[in-house]
Design a protein around this motif. Structure first.
Motif, PDB file in Angstrom:
ATOM      1  N   SER A  49      33.373  50.815   8.167  1.00  0.00           N
ATOM      2  CA  SER A  49      32.596  49.684   8.652  1.00  0.00           C
ATOM      3  C   SER A  49      31.472  50.118   9.600  1.00  0.00           C
ATOM      4  O   SER A  49      30.709  49.291  10.055  1.00  0.00           O
ATOM      5  N   VAL A  50      31.367  51.403   9.885  1.00  0.00           N
ATOM      6  CA  VAL A  50      30.328  51.902  10.792  1.00  0.00           C
ATOM      7  C   VAL A  50      29.262  52.611   9.973  1.00  0.00           C
ATOM      8  O   VAL A  50      29.541  53.617   9.314  1.00  0.00           O
ATOM      9  N   PRO A  51      28.030  52.072   9.970  1.00  0.00           N
ATOM     10  CA  PRO A  51      26.970  52.734   9.203  1.00  0.00           C
ATOM     11  C   PRO A  51      26.668  54.125   9.780  1.00  0.00           C
ATOM     12  O   PRO A  51      26.906  54.385  10.953  1.00  0.00           O
ATOM     13  N   ARG A  52      26.181  55.010   8.950  1.00  0.00           N
ATOM     14  CA  ARG A  52      25.902  56.397   9.364  1.00  0.00           C
ATOM     15  C   ARG A  52      25.029  56.439  10.609  1.00  0.00           C
ATOM     16  O   ARG A  52      25.246  57.252  11.501  1.00  0.00           O
ATOM     17  N   SER A  53      24.068  55.555  10.699  1.00  0.00           N
ATOM     18  CA  SER A  53      23.154  55.554  11.841  1.00  0.00           C
ATOM     19  C   SER A  53      23.838  55.141  13.142  1.00  0.00           C
ATOM     20  O   SER A  53      23.315  55.405  14.223  1.00  0.00           O
ATOM     21  N   ALA A  54      25.005  54.505  13.066  1.00  0.00           N
ATOM     22  CA  ALA A  54      25.721  54.041  14.268  1.00  0.00           C
ATOM     23  C   ALA A  54      26.940  54.907  14.594  1.00  0.00           C
ATOM     24  O   ALA A  54      27.733  54.559  15.465  1.00  0.00           O
ATOM     25  N   GLN A  55      27.093  56.040  13.890  1.00  0.00           N
ATOM     26  CA  GLN A  55      28.222  56.919  14.162  1.00  0.00           C
ATOM     27  C   GLN A  55      28.086  57.519  15.553  1.00  0.00           C
ATOM     28  O   GLN A  55      26.988  57.741  16.003  1.00  0.00           O
TER      29      GLN A  55
END
Length: 192
Positions: A49-55
């Protein structure tokens, strides 16, 4: 016992067994009582549920329903939250308060600061807590880390890693502490 009495006794035992079974099913199927935002229902992937940009995602430690029902669930949550907060805050002194004296002795301040200077951990989920002894626990969990590629494990030079680990927790000075042990040698990791 006569045949006339055998049938009613067998029926009574069968009815009692069925009643106990229904009661047990109800008890074991009760939903867990949520403790604020500590409980999470695992999704299909480590951080799907966490997009790559928000990791790496939120630094809040969450417990699965199974882990939250362990008698030490709250204590495990508290020490792991402090542990990951210290890593994310790059605060060695705070980190040292969450680990055993043995682990502190094996981890000099300068090495810890160098190893974790670019680290951020998130999407932290405790899946299971197992009691090993009355003073030792085994905690199965997943989390995501981001770091400079140069600080990543030699086996996986990546800036974002999904971890599947087992942490040993040991009772020390009246509190749970994250310890060193063979449990951690089975860590698995994959790039985000």
């Amino acid at each position: 016992m006569s045949a006339r009495l055998l049938l009613p006794v067998v029926l009574l035992v069968a009815t009692a067994t069925a009643g106990v079974g229904v009661l047990a099913r109800e008890v074991y199927q009760r939903p867990a009582q949520a403790q604020g935002d500590q409980i999470a229902v695992p999704s299909s992937g480590p951080s799907s549920s966490v997009p790559r940009s928000a990791q790496p995602g939120t630094g809040t430690v969450q417990l699965s329903i199974d882990a939250s029902q362990h008698p030490d669930g709250r204590r495990v949550h508290a020490v792991l939250q402090q542990f990951f907060d210290a890593i994310n805050g790059h605060d060695y002194d705070q980190w040292a308060k969450t680990v055993t004296a043995h682990r502190v002795s094996q981890t000099p301040t300068s090495r810890w600061l160098s190893d974790y200077e670019s680290s951020r951990d998130g999407t932290i989920l405790v899946h299971r807590i197992e009691s090993v002894t009355p003073t030792r626990l085994r905690v199965l969990m997943t989390f995501t880390s981001t770091q400079d590629v140069a600080k990543a494990p030699a086996e996986l030079q990546a800036d974002c890693i999904h971890w599947r680990v087992v942490y040993p927790l040991q009772e020390e000075r009246g509190a749970l502490r994250v310890d060193l042990g063979t449990e951690g040698s089975t860590s698995q990791f994959a790039p985000c």
